[in-house]
Design a protein around this motif. Structure first.
Motif, PDB file in Angstrom:
ATOM      1  N   LYS A 197       0.798  -1.211   0.000  1.00 44.14           N
ATOM      2  CA  LYS A 197       0.000   0.000   0.000  1.00 44.14           C
ATOM      3  C   LYS A 197       0.842   1.279   0.000  1.00 44.14           C
ATOM      4  O   LYS A 197       0.309   2.353   0.171  1.00 44.14           O
ATOM      5  CB  LYS A 197      -0.916   0.016   1.236  1.00 44.14           C
ATOM      6  N   ALA A 198       2.159   1.194  -0.154  1.00 43.75           N
ATOM      7  CA  ALA A 198       3.001   2.388  -0.145  1.00 43.75           C
ATOM      8  C   ALA A 198       2.860   3.141  -1.458  1.00 43.75           C
ATOM      9  O   ALA A 198       2.857   2.547  -2.536  1.00 43.75           O
ATOM     10  CB  ALA A 198       4.461   2.002   0.082  1.00 43.75           C
ATOM     11  N   VAL A 199       2.704   4.457  -1.368  1.00 47.85           N
ATOM     12  CA  VAL A 199       2.540   5.274  -2.563  1.00 47.85           C
ATOM     13  C   VAL A 199       3.444   6.503  -2.478  1.00 47.85           C
ATOM     14  O   VAL A 199       3.798   6.966  -1.395  1.00 47.85           O
ATOM     15  CB  VAL A 199       1.072   5.725  -2.755  1.00 47.85           C
ATOM     16  N   VAL A 200       3.816   7.022  -3.641  1.00 45.68           N
ATOM     17  CA  VAL A 200       4.617   8.236  -3.748  1.00 45.68           C
ATOM     18  C   VAL A 200       3.730   9.322  -4.337  1.00 45.68           C
ATOM     19  O   VAL A 200       3.044   9.098  -5.337  1.00 45.68           O
ATOM     20  CB  VAL A 200       5.847   8.017  -4.649  1.00 45.68           C
ATOM     21  N   LEU A 201       3.749  10.484  -3.727  1.00 44.53           N
ATOM     22  CA  LEU A 201       2.921  11.601  -4.171  1.00 44.53           C
ATOM     23  C   LEU A 201       3.794  12.654  -4.832  1.00 44.53           C
ATOM     24  O   LEU A 201       4.711  13.192  -4.202  1.00 44.53           O
ATOM     25  CB  LEU A 201       2.175  12.202  -2.964  1.00 44.53           C
ATOM     26  N   SER A 202       3.530  12.942  -6.102  1.00 49.34           N
ATOM     27  CA  SER A 202       4.322  13.950  -6.811  1.00 49.34           C
ATOM     28  C   SER A 202       3.752  15.332  -6.536  1.00 49.34           C
ATOM     29  O   SER A 202       2.678  15.489  -5.957  1.00 49.34           O
ATOM     30  CB  SER A 202       4.312  13.669  -8.320  1.00 49.34           C
ATOM     31  N   ASP A 203       4.474  16.357  -6.969  1.00 46.92           N
ATOM     32  CA  ASP A 203       3.956  17.720  -6.863  1.00 46.92           C
ATOM     33  C   ASP A 203       2.812  17.912  -7.856  1.00 46.92           C
ATOM     34  O   ASP A 203       2.799  17.305  -8.936  1.00 46.92           O
ATOM     35  CB  ASP A 203       5.067  18.730  -7.172  1.00 46.92           C
ATOM     36  N   PHE A 204       1.861  18.753  -7.486  1.00 53.12           N
ATOM     37  CA  PHE A 204       0.753  19.065  -8.379  1.00 53.12           C
ATOM     38  C   PHE A 204       1.218  20.023  -9.472  1.00 53.12           C
ATOM     39  O   PHE A 204       2.033  20.917  -9.231  1.00 53.12           O
ATOM     40  CB  PHE A 204      -0.393  19.715  -7.608  1.00 53.12           C
ATOM     41  N   GLU A 205       0.687  19.822 -10.671  1.00 53.64           N
ATOM     42  CA  GLU A 205       0.922  20.749 -11.773  1.00 53.64           C
ATOM     43  C   GLU A 205      -0.115  21.859 -11.670  1.00 53.64           C
ATOM     44  O   GLU A 205      -1.323  21.611 -11.688  1.00 53.64           O
ATOM     45  CB  GLU A 205       0.786  20.022 -13.111  1.00 53.64           C
ATOM     46  N   ASN A 206       0.348  23.079 -11.546  1.00 51.55           N
ATOM     47  CA  ASN A 206      -0.549  24.228 -11.389  1.00 51.55           C
ATOM     48  C   ASN A 206      -0.490  25.090 -12.640  1.00 51.55           C
ATOM     49  O   ASN A 206       0.495  25.776 -12.886  1.00 51.55           O
ATOM     50  CB  ASN A 206      -0.135  25.040 -10.154  1.00 51.55           C
ATOM     51  N   SER A 207      -1.545  25.055 -13.443  1.00 56.09           N
ATOM     52  CA  SER A 207      -1.593  25.867 -14.664  1.00 56.09           C
ATOM     53  C   SER A 207      -2.584  27.008 -14.547  1.00 56.09           C
ATOM     54  O   SER A 207      -2.955  27.626 -15.545  1.00 56.09           O
ATOM     55  CB  SER A 207      -1.963  24.978 -15.859  1.00 56.09           C
ATOM     56  N   THR A 208      -3.003  27.306 -13.305  1.00 55.90           N
ATOM     57  CA  THR A 208      -3.985  28.373 -13.118  1.00 55.90           C
ATOM     58  C   THR A 208      -3.350  29.759 -13.160  1.00 55.90           C
ATOM     59  O   THR A 208      -4.046  30.757 -13.352  1.00 55.90           O
ATOM     60  CB  THR A 208      -4.704  28.222 -11.770  1.00 55.90           C
ATOM     61  N   GLY A 209      -2.048  29.836 -12.928  1.00 54.54           N
ATOM     62  CA  GLY A 209      -1.388  31.126 -12.810  1.00 54.54           C
ATOM     63  C   GLY A 209      -1.501  31.720 -11.424  1.00 54.54           C
ATOM     64  O   GLY A 209      -0.953  32.795 -11.157  1.00 54.54           O
ATOM     65  N   ASP A 210      -2.190  31.045 -10.516  1.00 58.20           N
ATOM     66  CA  ASP A 210      -2.374  31.523  -9.142  1.00 58.20           C
ATOM     67  C   ASP A 210      -1.391  30.779  -8.238  1.00 58.20           C
ATOM     68  O   ASP A 210      -1.513  29.571  -8.018  1.00 58.20           O
ATOM     69  CB  ASP A 210      -3.813  31.277  -8.695  1.00 58.20           C
ATOM     70  N   ALA A 211      -0.426  31.506  -7.707  1.00 60.65           N
ATOM     71  CA  ALA A 211       0.645  30.886  -6.914  1.00 60.65           C
ATOM     72  C   ALA A 211       0.146  30.273  -5.613  1.00 60.65           C
ATOM     73  O   ALA A 211       0.858  29.486  -4.985  1.00 60.65           O
ATOM     74  CB  ALA A 211       1.731  31.916  -6.611  1.00 60.65           C
ATOM     75  N   VAL A 212      -1.078  30.608  -5.205  1.00 60.66           N
ATOM     76  CA  VAL A 212      -1.581  30.073  -3.943  1.00 60.66           C
ATOM     77  C   VAL A 212      -1.699  28.555  -3.985  1.00 60.66           C
ATOM     78  O   VAL A 212      -1.682  27.886  -2.940  1.00 60.66           O
ATOM     79  CB  VAL A 212      -2.950  30.703  -3.579  1.00 60.66           C
ATOM     80  N   PHE A 213      -1.788  27.990  -5.189  1.00 62.50           N
ATOM     81  CA  PHE A 213      -1.913  26.538  -5.302  1.00 62.50           C
ATOM     82  C   PHE A 213      -0.571  25.819  -5.328  1.00 62.50           C
ATOM     83  O   PHE A 213      -0.525  24.590  -5.246  1.00 62.50           O
ATOM     84  CB  PHE A 213      -2.706  26.176  -6.566  1.00 62.50           C
ATOM     85  N   ASP A 214       0.526  26.549  -5.464  1.00 60.06           N
ATOM     86  CA  ASP A 214       1.849  25.925  -5.524  1.00 60.06           C
ATOM     87  C   ASP A 214       2.175  25.245  -4.197  1.00 60.06           C
ATOM     88  O   ASP A 214       2.304  25.899  -3.162  1.00 60.06           O
ATOM     89  CB  ASP A 214       2.932  26.968  -5.834  1.00 60.06           C
ATOM     90  N   GLY A 215       2.319  23.950  -4.224  1.00 54.34           N
ATOM     91  CA  GLY A 215       2.637  23.192  -3.018  1.00 54.34           C
ATOM     92  C   GLY A 215       1.455  22.942  -2.107  1.00 54.34           C
ATOM     93  O   GLY A 215       1.476  22.038  -1.288  1.00 54.34           O
ATOM     94  N   THR A 216       0.410  23.747  -2.256  1.00 55.00           N
ATOM     95  CA  THR A 216      -0.717  23.677  -1.326  1.00 55.00           C
ATOM     96  C   THR A 216      -1.529  22.404  -1.510  1.00 55.00           C
ATOM     97  O   THR A 216      -1.911  21.750  -0.534  1.00 55.00           O
ATOM     98  CB  THR A 216      -1.621  24.910  -1.521  1.00 55.00           C
ATOM     99  N   LEU A 217      -1.814  22.052  -2.752  1.00 58.41           N
ATOM    100  CA  LEU A 217      -2.653  20.884  -2.988  1.00 58.41           C
ATOM    101  C   LEU A 217      -1.930  19.590  -2.620  1.00 58.41           C
ATOM    102  O   LEU A 217      -2.548  18.647  -2.119  1.00 58.41           O
ATOM    103  CB  LEU A 217      -3.103  20.852  -4.444  1.00 58.41           C
ATOM    104  N   ARG A 218      -0.641  19.546  -2.868  1.00 57.39           N
ATOM    105  CA  ARG A 218       0.107  18.346  -2.450  1.00 57.39           C
ATOM    106  C   ARG A 218       0.080  18.212  -0.931  1.00 57.39           C
ATOM    107  O   ARG A 218      -0.085  17.112  -0.397  1.00 57.39           O
ATOM    108  CB  ARG A 218       1.559  18.415  -2.941  1.00 57.39           C
ATOM    109  N   GLU A 219       0.232  19.327  -0.239  1.00 61.72           N
ATOM    110  CA  GLU A 219       0.158  19.305   1.221  1.00 61.72           C
ATOM    111  C   GLU A 219      -1.222  18.848   1.671  1.00 61.72           C
ATOM    112  O   GLU A 219      -1.363  18.023   2.582  1.00 61.72           O
ATOM    113  CB  GLU A 219       0.451  20.701   1.781  1.00 61.72           C
ATOM    114  N   GLY A 220      -2.259  19.387   1.010  1.00 65.66           N
ATOM    115  CA  GLY A 220      -3.627  19.024   1.373  1.00 65.66           C
ATOM    116  C   GLY A 220      -3.914  17.559   1.132  1.00 65.66           C
ATOM    117  O   GLY A 220      -4.521  16.879   1.979  1.00 65.66           O
ATOM    118  N   LEU A 221      -3.482  17.042  -0.015  1.00 67.23           N
ATOM    119  CA  LEU A 221      -3.715  15.629  -0.311  1.00 67.23           C
ATOM    120  C   LEU A 221      -2.930  14.738   0.649  1.00 67.23           C
ATOM    121  O   LEU A 221      -3.411  13.675   1.051  1.00 67.23           O
ATOM    122  CB  LEU A 221      -3.329  15.325  -1.763  1.00 67.23           C
ATOM    123  N   THR A 222      -1.742  15.178   1.028  1.00 66.78           N
ATOM    124  CA  THR A 222      -0.957  14.424   2.016  1.00 66.78           C
ATOM    125  C   THR A 222      -1.723  14.308   3.329  1.00 66.78           C
ATOM    126  O   THR A 222      -1.820  13.225   3.912  1.00 66.78           O
ATOM    127  CB  THR A 222       0.405  15.109   2.257  1.00 66.78           C
TER     128      THR A 222
END
Length: 810
Positions: A197-222
Motif C-alpha cells: 500500500k506504499a505510494v509516492v505523491l508527486s507535486d501538483f501541476e498548477n496551470s492556473t497562474g495563481d501561486a496560492v496553489f503551488d505546493g498547497t494541494l500536495r500538502e492538502g492531499l498528504t
C-alpha cells in the motif's frame, strides 16, 4: 449490504472482507461460504445446501467444503474446538454463531449535508463505445469507528455525514471494448492495490497562474491520505534521501517522471500525480494513480470547484474516493475522514504558508521556517496543525517556552484537525505541556493501533516515554520497529543506539550507528551516541575525535560540551569542566537560547555541589534561575541548593514545581520526592527521606526528562536513598543502592554520581564491616580520579579514609 461481526466487515457489493480496516485475503469460494453464513446467522446450514449454493452445478466432494471451512477459520482466527464464529454440527453441517449486524446501502447520489451544489461536479465522461451508467456501488452510511479508536476521546464520530461517491468515468478508456462490461465489473469491485500500500505523491501541476496553489494541494492531499490507517505515503526524508542516491538535489521539484522513478526505487505500489487548471471561472482538479513498474494508469478522477474557496472541499472528495479505490474499507474511511477544511484550514493562503514552512525547513532548517509557520496561524488562528508544527520548530532551536505555548495552542484547537493529526497534537501536549507521560503512553498505544505505519507513536515512546519509565527493552522494540517501517528516518537509529547503550549493549549500539552512517545520515545526536560509547569504553582518543567532529556539526556542540564537562567532573577535573561549560553557556546565551543555557548552568551547579564546592554551587544555581525557571533547569538548581545545605530554597523550588506541573511524571516521581528527601537529610531525618523516595521506586531506573535536556538527574533518587541509608548506618542497604548506580553505567553515562558511587559504596562497606570490599571500592574511585584537581577537598578526604582502611587491613 455490509455485514459486521466482531471486528470484521464483509461487503457483498465489493465482495471483500476487512478486519479492522485491513483487507483479508480470501479465495472467492471461501468468501462465498462466509457470505452465506453471515446472511443466515444462527441457522444450521446443511452441507448439501452450502455445496449447492456456492458451487452450484459444479460437482465437488465434501472435502472441498471442509477445506473452505478450514481456510475461513484460519483467516478469522477461529478454533473448531472452542468456536467464536463457525460451529460444526456433526454429520449435518455448520452454524455461524457470532452476532451479525447489517448496514443498508446508501442511496445513489446521497450527498454531504453541507455540500455546496457548485462543488465537486464530476466532468462529463469522455466519449467511448462503452458508456458507463452512474456508479452502482452501494456504500453504507457511517459505519462504526474502528473499535480501537472509539473509546478514545481523540476520535470523533462524524455522525450523519455521508460522502458523495463519484463515478469512475475514465476507467472505460483503459479497458478493451470486447468483454469490456465484464472486465469493468470485475475491476470495479477489486481494489487497485492489494497487499503493498506504499505510494509516492508527486507535486501538483498548477496551470492556473495563481501561486496560492503551488505546493498547497500536495500538502492538502498528504493530510487527507495520511488519515488512512491502510495507506503509507513515502515520507519526505525518504524521498530526499532517494534523490541524493540518484545524484539529484534533494529539493528538486517532484515531477511525475521523477516521482515514478522514486516509486520504483522505494519498491512502492503506485505513484500519484495531480493537476489543477482553470476552466473559465471554475477550477478542475485531476488525479491519477499509476503503477510504478508498468506505467499503467490505475485510476483517474476529475472534479470541478466553482470557486477558489471550494477547491479544498473538492480535494477532500477526491482523496476519499481514492482511498476506497486503493482498497480501504468503507467503515475505515468514514470513521477517519475529516474534510480538508476541517482537518487543516479553510484558508488557502494559510495552507500555502504551512506547506512553504515545510519546504523552507527542509532547505534551511527550523529557524528559517518559523516565520512562515507563524504566518499560517496569523491567517487562521485555529489552524491546529500549524500551531503544532510551530511548537516543534521552536523546540528544535531550544526555545522551550515558545514551543510549549504553541503546542498548547494546537491542543486548544485540536478539534480543527484530523484524527491523524490529533494524535500527534495530543501526545505532544501530554509530553511537553502537562508532562503526563502515563497519558501520553496511552495515546501513543492507541495511535499505533489505528495508524500502525506512523513514525510518531514509536518515536515518542522510544525516544522519551519508555525511557522515563525505565523500560529500555520496550523502547528498543519500538525503535527497531520504527527503523523497519521508516528506514530513512534518521532519529530512529539514534533511538535504538540510545537505548542499547542504556542496557549496556555497546556493540549493538555501535552496529546501529554503522548502519546509520552507511545511509549517510548526519544528525547531532549521533555525535552524542559516539561520545557516550567512547566514554563508557574508556576510549579517550575516540572521545576527542567526537569533540573535533562536533565543532564542525551545527547543533551538536552544546550536547557534546555538556557531555565533556560531565566527563571531566566525573574524573575530578573540575577546572576543565568549568572551562568547557562556561564557553558553551556563553554561546547559548548569545544565540538567544536562554532555556538551554539555564539547564547547562544547572548542570554546572550540580557538578560543583557533588564535588563539595557549596558556595560555587549556590552561585551557579542562582545564575541558572536568572536565565530561566523552566521545569528541568529549576530541578537542577533546586538539587544543587539542597545538596549544598540551602534546604529553604530547595523546598520552595520543589513546591513551585509541584504547583506548576501537577500532572508531570518526572516532577511527581523523580524531582519532588528526591528534592524533599534531600531536604529531610539536611534536617537529619533519614527515615523521612526513605519514605519520600518510595514514590520513585516504580521508575527508579528511568531517565527523567532533565536527562534529555540537561544530561543530569538519572538515578538521583537511588543515589539519595543510598545517602539516607548511610545516615541511618544501614551499610548493607546503602551498598545495595550504590551498586544499582554502578551496575547501570549505560544509564548513568557521564554523570558524576557514576564515579562518586564508588566512594559511597566504600563507605557503605565500612559500615557493614566489609573491609575487603571497602578497600576495592576506594581503589576504584581513586583510580578514576588519578588525574583529578589536587586541591579538591573531596579528593583529600577520600585519600584519608582510604589510608585508614589500609591501616586496619594491615
Amino acid at each position: 449490504m455490509v455485514y459486521l461481526f466482531e471486528k470484521f466487515e464483509l461487503d457483498d457489493s465489493g465482495f471483500c472482507l476487512f478486519h479492522e480496516g485491513r483487507r483479508v485475503p480470501l479465495e472467492p469460494r471461501a468468501l462465498r461460504v462466509l457470505l452465506l453464513f453471515v446472511q443466515n446467522p444462527g441457522k444450521l446450514l446443511q452441507k448439501d445446501f452450502i455445496l449447492e449454493s456456492v458451487w452450484k452445478a459444479t460437482f465437488v466432494e465434501e472435502s472441498t467444503l471442509t477445506r473452505a471451512i478450514t481456510i475461513l477459520r484460519k483467516q478469522l482466527g477461529d478454533d473448531s474446538r472452542a468456536p467464536t464464529y463457525i460451529e460444526t454440527v456433526p454429520t449435518l453441517g455448520y452454524r455461524f454463531i457470532a452476532k451479525v449486524e447489517t448496514l443498508s446501502a446508501a442511496e445513489p447520489g446521497e450527498t454531504h449535508p453541507d455540500a455546496k451544489p457548485s462543488v465537486n461536479q464530476t466532468l462529463e465522461p469522455l466519449p467511448h463505445p462503452l458508456t458507463l451508467e452512474a456508479d452502482q456501488d452501494r456504500f453504507p452510511p457511517f459505519a462504526k469507528v474502528n473499535e480501537v479508536l472509539t473509546p478514545n476521546p481523540l476520535s470523533r464520530k462524524h455522525e450523519g455525514r455521508s460522502v458523495k461517491w463519484r463515478n469512475w468515468y475514465l476507467l472505460a478508456v483503459l479497458l478493451p471494448v470486447a468483454g469490456g462490461a465484464e472486465l469493468w465489473i470485475h475491476f470495479h469491485h477489486q481494489p487497485i492495490l492489494e497487499e503493498k500500500k506504499a505510494v509516492v505523491l508527486s507535486d501538483f501541476e498548477n496551470s492556473t497562474g495563481d501561486a496560492v496553489f503551488d505546493g498547497t494541494l500536495r500538502e492538502g492531499l498528504t493530510v487527507q491520505l495520511e488519515q488512512s490507517p491502510v495507506l503509507s505515503l513515502i515520507s519526505e526524508p525518504r524521498i530526499r534521501n532517494t534523490l541524493r542516491m540518484m545524484s539529484r538535489n534533494p529539493e528538486t521539484r517532484l515531477t511525475p517522471v521523477l516521482a515514478r522513478e522514486i516509486c520504483q526505487r522505494t519498491d512502492s505500489a503506485a505513484m500519484l500525480d495531480g493537476s489543477i487548471a482553470s476552466l473559465g471561472s471554475q477550477y478542475v482538479i485531476t488525479l491519477h494513480a499509476t503503477n510504478c513498474n508498468t506505467g499503467e494508469v490505475l485510476y483517474t478522477e476529475q472534479v470541478q470547484a466553482a470557486r477558489k474557496e471550494d477547491v479544498l472541499h473538492a480535494l477532500s472528495t477526491v482523496a476519499s474516493n481514492l482511498r476506497s479505490r486503493l482498497g480501504e474499507s468503507i467503515s475505515s474511511i468514514r470513521s477517519l475522514d475529516t474534510p480538508l477544511d476541517e482537518a487543516t484550514t479553510s484558508s488557502l493562503d494559510a495552507l500555502k504558508a504551512f506547506s512553504e514552512s515545510a519546504r523552507v525547513e527542509n532547505e534551511s532548517g527550523s529557524a528559517a521556517a518559523i516565520q512562515l509557520a507563524q504566518r499560517a496561524v496569523e491567517l487562521d488562528p485555529k489552524f491546529a496543525a500549524a500551531w503544532a508544527i510551530l511548537g516543534r520548530l521552536y523546540g528544535d532551536i531550544g526555545q522551550e517556552k515558545s514551543s510549549a505555548e504553541s503546542t498548547a495552542k494546537a491542543y486548544e484547537f485540536r478539534d480543527h484537525a484530523s484524527d491523524h493529526e490529533r494524535f500527534f497534537i495530543v501526545a505532544s501536549y501530554e509530553m511537553q505541556v502537562t508532562g503526563n507521560l502515563e497519558k501520553a503512553e496511552q495515546t501513543c498505544e492507541t495511535w499505533a493501533q489505528v495508524y500502525p505505519n506512523d513514525a510518531g507513536s514509536y518515536g515518542f515512546r522510544a525516544g522519551l516515554i519508555l525511557r522515563v519509565f525505565g523500560q529500555y527493552d520496550k523502547a528498543i522494540e519500538n525503535a527497531e520497529h520504527l527503523v523497519g517501517i521508516h528506514p530513512d528516518f534518521a532519529m530512529a537509529y539514534h533511538f535504538v543506539a540510545l537505548n542499547d547503550i542504556a542496557l549496556g549493549r555497546y556493540k549493538d549500539a555501535q552496529r546501529i550507528g554503522e548502519r546509520a552512517s552507511a545511509r549517510n545520515f548526519k544528525i547531532p545526536y549521533y555525535a552524542l551516541d559516539q561520545f557516550r560509547l567512547a566514554s563508557l569504553t574508556g576510549d579517550e582518543a575516540a572521545m576527542q575525535r567526537v569533540v573535533t567532529m562536533a565543532a564542525k556539526m551545527p547543533g551538536s556542540e552544546d550536547m557534546i560540551a555538556g557531555q565533556q564537562a560531565s566527563s571531566f567532573a566525573s574524573h575530578g577535573q573540575l577546572e576543565k569542566a568549568r572551562a568547557v561549560s562556561a564557553g558553551a553557556i556563553t554561546f547559548m546565551v548569545q544565540s538567544g537560547r536562554r532555556e538551554a543555557a539555564a539547564r547547562a548552568e544547572s548542570g554546572s551547579a550540580l557538578r560543583e555541589a557533588f564535588l563539595g564546592n557549596r558556595d560555587q554551587a549556590k552561585r551557579l544555581a542562582l545564575a541558572a534561575l536568572s536565565l530561566s525557571k523552566g521545569r528541568d533547569a529549576q530541578y537542577g538548581a533546586a538539587f544543587a541548593f539542597a545538596l549544598s545545605g540551602d534546604s529553604i530554597k530547595a523546598e520552595a523550588l520543589a513546591s513551585d514545581l509541584e504547583k506548576r506541573f501537577p500532572e508531570d511524571t518526572s516532577v511527581r516521581f523523580h524531582y519532588v520526592p528526591t528534592l524533599r528527601a534531600l531536604v529531610a537529610l539536611d534536617r537529619h531525618d533519614a527515615t523521612k527521606a526513605i519514605e519520600l523516595l518510595q514514590a520513585n521506586i516504580p521508575y527508579e531506573l528511568g531517565s527523567p526528562q532533565s536527562s534529555f535536556s540537561g544530561f543530569y538527574g538519572v538515578l538521583y533518587p537511588v543515589y539519595v536513598r543510598g545517602m539516607a541509608y548511610l545516615m541511618m548506618h544501614r551499610g548493607n542497604d546503602a551498598s545495595t543502592e550504590f551498586r544499582k548506580v554502578l551496575d547501570h553505567p549505560g544509564i548513568v553515562a557521564n554523570d558524576p554520581i557514576g564515579a562518586l558511587a564508588h566512594l559511597e559504596l566504600g563507605r557503605a562497606y565500612v559500615q557493614s564491616g566489609n573491609s575487603v570490599g571497602a578497600q576495592a571500592a576506594y581503589k576504584d574511585f581513586l583510580a578514576l580520579w588519578n588525574a583529578a584537581d589536587q586541591d579538591l577537598p573531596l579528593l583529600k578526604q577520600s585519600r584519608l579514609e582510604f589510608a585508614r582502611i589500609e591501616d586496619r587491613n594491615h
